[in-house]
Enzyme design. Structure first.
Site, PDB file in Angstrom:
ATOM      1  N   TYR A 162      -1.966  -0.533   9.968  1.00 50.04           N
ATOM      2  CA  TYR A 162      -2.141  -0.865   8.545  1.00 50.04           C
ATOM      3  C   TYR A 162      -0.847  -0.584   7.771  1.00 50.04           C
ATOM      4  CZ  TYR A 162      -4.112  -0.943   3.849  1.00 50.04           C
ATOM      5  OH  TYR A 162      -4.362  -1.232   2.532  1.00 50.04           O
ATOM      6  N   SER A 174       0.845  -1.204   0.000  1.00 50.67           N
ATOM      7  CA  SER A 174       0.000   0.000   0.000  1.00 50.67           C
ATOM      8  C   SER A 174       0.879   1.252   0.000  1.00 50.67           C
ATOM      9  CB  SER A 174      -0.887   0.031   1.239  1.00 50.67           C
ATOM     10  OG  SER A 174      -1.497   1.315   1.353  1.00 50.67           O
TER      11      SER A 174
HETATM   12  N1  LIG Z   1      -8.698  -0.537  -1.926  1.00 53.77           N
HETATM   13  C1  LIG Z   1      -7.558   0.157  -1.824  1.00 53.77           C
HETATM   14  O1  LIG Z   1      -7.536   1.385  -2.031  1.00 53.77           O
HETATM   15  C2  LIG Z   1      -6.295  -0.519  -1.444  1.00 53.77           C
HETATM   16  C3  LIG Z   1      -5.117   0.231  -1.484  1.00 53.77           C
HETATM   17  C4  LIG Z   1      -3.926  -0.372  -1.134  1.00 53.77           C
HETATM   18  C5  LIG Z   1      -3.907  -1.700  -0.785  1.00 53.77           C
HETATM   19  N2  LIG Z   1      -5.062  -2.415  -0.758  1.00 53.77           N
HETATM   20  C6  LIG Z   1      -4.982  -3.820  -0.365  1.00 53.77           C
HETATM   21  O2  LIG Z   1      -5.563  -4.644  -1.357  1.00 53.77           O
HETATM   22  C7  LIG Z   1      -6.109  -5.806  -0.725  1.00 53.77           C
HETATM   23  C8  LIG Z   1      -7.567  -5.956  -1.142  1.00 53.77           C
HETATM   24  O3  LIG Z   1      -8.269  -4.806  -0.718  1.00 53.77           O
HETATM   25  P1  LIG Z   1      -9.753  -4.477  -1.207  1.00 53.77           P
HETATM   26  O4  LIG Z   1      -9.831  -3.012  -1.313  1.00 53.77           O
HETATM   27  O5  LIG Z   1     -10.117  -5.327  -2.362  1.00 53.77           O
HETATM   28  O6  LIG Z   1     -10.572  -4.911   0.099  1.00 53.77           O
HETATM   29  P2  LIG Z   1     -12.003  -5.621   0.276  1.00 53.77           P
HETATM   30  O7  LIG Z   1     -12.393  -5.370   1.679  1.00 53.77           O
HETATM   31  O8  LIG Z   1     -12.916  -5.208  -0.830  1.00 53.77           O
HETATM   32  O9  LIG Z   1     -11.649  -7.186   0.069  1.00 53.77           O
HETATM   33  C9  LIG Z   1     -10.815  -7.858   0.980  1.00 53.77           C
HETATM   34  C10 LIG Z   1     -11.186  -9.318   0.998  1.00 53.77           C
HETATM   35  O10 LIG Z   1     -10.322  -9.980   1.939  1.00 53.77           O
HETATM   36  C11 LIG Z   1     -11.112 -10.877   2.699  1.00 53.77           C
HETATM   37  N3  LIG Z   1     -10.484 -11.141   3.988  1.00 53.77           N
HETATM   38  C12 LIG Z   1     -10.400 -10.285   5.052  1.00 53.77           C
HETATM   39  N4  LIG Z   1      -9.810 -10.907   6.081  1.00 53.77           N
HETATM   40  C13 LIG Z   1      -9.501 -12.161   5.660  1.00 53.77           C
HETATM   41  C14 LIG Z   1      -8.880 -13.272   6.281  1.00 53.77           C
HETATM   42  N5  LIG Z   1      -8.459 -13.222   7.563  1.00 53.77           N
HETATM   43  N6  LIG Z   1      -8.718 -14.401   5.557  1.00 53.77           N
HETATM   44  C15 LIG Z   1      -9.157 -14.474   4.279  1.00 53.77           C
HETATM   45  N7  LIG Z   1      -9.763 -13.458   3.647  1.00 53.77           N
HETATM   46  C16 LIG Z   1      -9.929 -12.314   4.334  1.00 53.77           C
HETATM   47  C17 LIG Z   1     -12.464 -10.185   2.842  1.00 53.77           C
HETATM   48  O11 LIG Z   1     -13.488 -11.115   3.181  1.00 53.77           O
HETATM   49  C18 LIG Z   1     -12.633  -9.569   1.467  1.00 53.77           C
HETATM   50  O12 LIG Z   1     -13.281 -10.453   0.572  1.00 53.77           O
HETATM   51  C19 LIG Z   1      -5.915  -5.613   0.780  1.00 53.77           C
HETATM   52  O13 LIG Z   1      -4.731  -6.258   1.169  1.00 53.77           O
HETATM   53  C20 LIG Z   1      -5.742  -4.118   0.906  1.00 53.77           C
HETATM   54  O14 LIG Z   1      -5.005  -3.769   2.044  1.00 53.77           O
HETATM   55  C21 LIG Z   1      -6.251  -1.861  -1.081  1.00 53.77           C
END
Ligand SMILES: NC(=O)c1ccc[n+]([C@@H]2O[C@H](COP(=O)([O-])OP(=O)(O)OC[C@H]3O[C@@H](n4cnc5c(N)ncnc54)[C@H](O)[C@@H]3O)[C@@H](O)[C@H]2O)c1
Length: 252
Positions: free
Chosen positions: A156, A143
């Site tokens: 985070y 991130s």
């Molecule tokens: N959306 C953003 O702007 C952004 C930016 C930087 C990094 N990220 C990273 O990208 C990844 C995905 O983010 P997103 O925005 O799609 O989030 P999201 O919340 O839409 O999806 C995350 C998924 O992970 C699953 N999850 C959570 N805890 C879990 C666990 N213990 N075991 C298995 N599955 C689990 C959830 O059920 C969900 O389906 C994350 O690692 C997030 O930190 C997202």
């Protein structure tokens, strides 16, 4: 372009929603058999259903990536059902936000457990088969919050800094086995996670600062993952690929 991942098993954690869901769909459309592993079994099954309905190959698995037993059981189920995994995209993650002095130990530990320990445990469970095959692609998700300190992102940001370091460690230790490890560094992406974590003030501040004046789409992270897993990226390892609309490099 011909499908690039025919015959490959791709495990996408967090594949039930957001970036993971888009990634699972992307690999399936490129011919892979996709294992969708998520804490939310219904969401994982929903993604698998959407893929198979469109003629792709996918199966859903339930897992808590922060729990070693759960990860081992999931890895065994995937191997038994689909065969050894050759590509991992670890999208499971949680976002937490609170000022440092109000960050309780439980929140801190949970964030590290899911985001960092989860990345370690899933990679560790799959690496032996990749070593045996002499081929593997590991793609972790970091991130921009670990690059640019933003107030209230304590646990985070630290978890994601750890993910970046873990990527480099895997890259160096496993390159002799034909395995690459790379880390995508997303900017703000329009998913349920940012809907929860970004209030209007944060949203406006991002839109003001981003050279490409919009949030990214989950499909844009999926495209980067597909590139890093492809033959075109065979000589790229230990790399951080920013997919952030220019946020990291922008000045005033
Ligand atoms: N959306 C953003 O702007 C952004 C930016 C930087 C990094 N990220 C990273 O990208 C990844 C995905 O983010 P997103 O925005 O799609 O989030 P999201 O919340 O839409 O999806 C995350 C998924 O992970 C699953 N999850 C959570 N805890 C879990 C666990 N213990 N075991 C298995 N599955 C689990 C959830 O059920 C969900 O389906 C994350 O690692 C997030 O930190 C997202």
């Amino acid at each position: 372009m011909a499908p690039r991942f025919v015959g490959k098993v791709v495990l996408v954690t967090g594949g039930g929603n957001g970036i993971g869901q888009a990634t699972a769909k992307r690999f399936a459309s490129d011919g892979a058999f996709v294992a969708i592993a998520d804490l939310d079994g219904d969401a994982a099954r929903g993604t698998a259903f959407a893929i198979t309905k469109d003629g792709g190959k996918a199966e859903a698995f339930e897992v808590d990536v922060g729990n070693e037993k759960s990860v081992s059981e999931m890895a065994l189920s995937v191997k038994t059902s689909l065969g050894p995994t050759s590509i991992l995209v670890n999208c499971a993650g949680i976002g937490t936000t609170s000022p440092l002095l109000l960050t309780d130990l439980e929140t801190w530990n949970k964030t590290i457990e899911v985001n960092l320990t989860g990345s370690f445990l899933v990679a560790k469970a799959l690496l032996p088969d990749m070593v045996e095959a002499g081929f593997g692609r590991i793609i972790l998700i970091g991130s921009i919050n670990s690059r640019k300190a933003l107030k209230r992102r304590n646990a985070y940001a630290v978890s994601k800094a750890g993910v970046a370091s873990l990527t480099q460690l895997i890259a160096v230790e496993f390159s002799e086995h034909g395995i690459t490890a790379n880390c995508i560094i997303p900017g703000p992406i329009d998913t349920a996670l940012t809907k929860r974590m970004h209030d209007q003030e944060i949203r406006d501040a991002y839109l003001d600062r981003l050279p490409i004046k919009r949030y990214g789409k989950p499909e844009e992270i999926a495209a980067a993952a597909a590139f890093l897993a492809s033959e075109d990226a065979a000589y790229i390892t230990g790399h951080f690929l920013d997919v952030d609309g220019g946020f990291d490099v922008s000045g005033l």
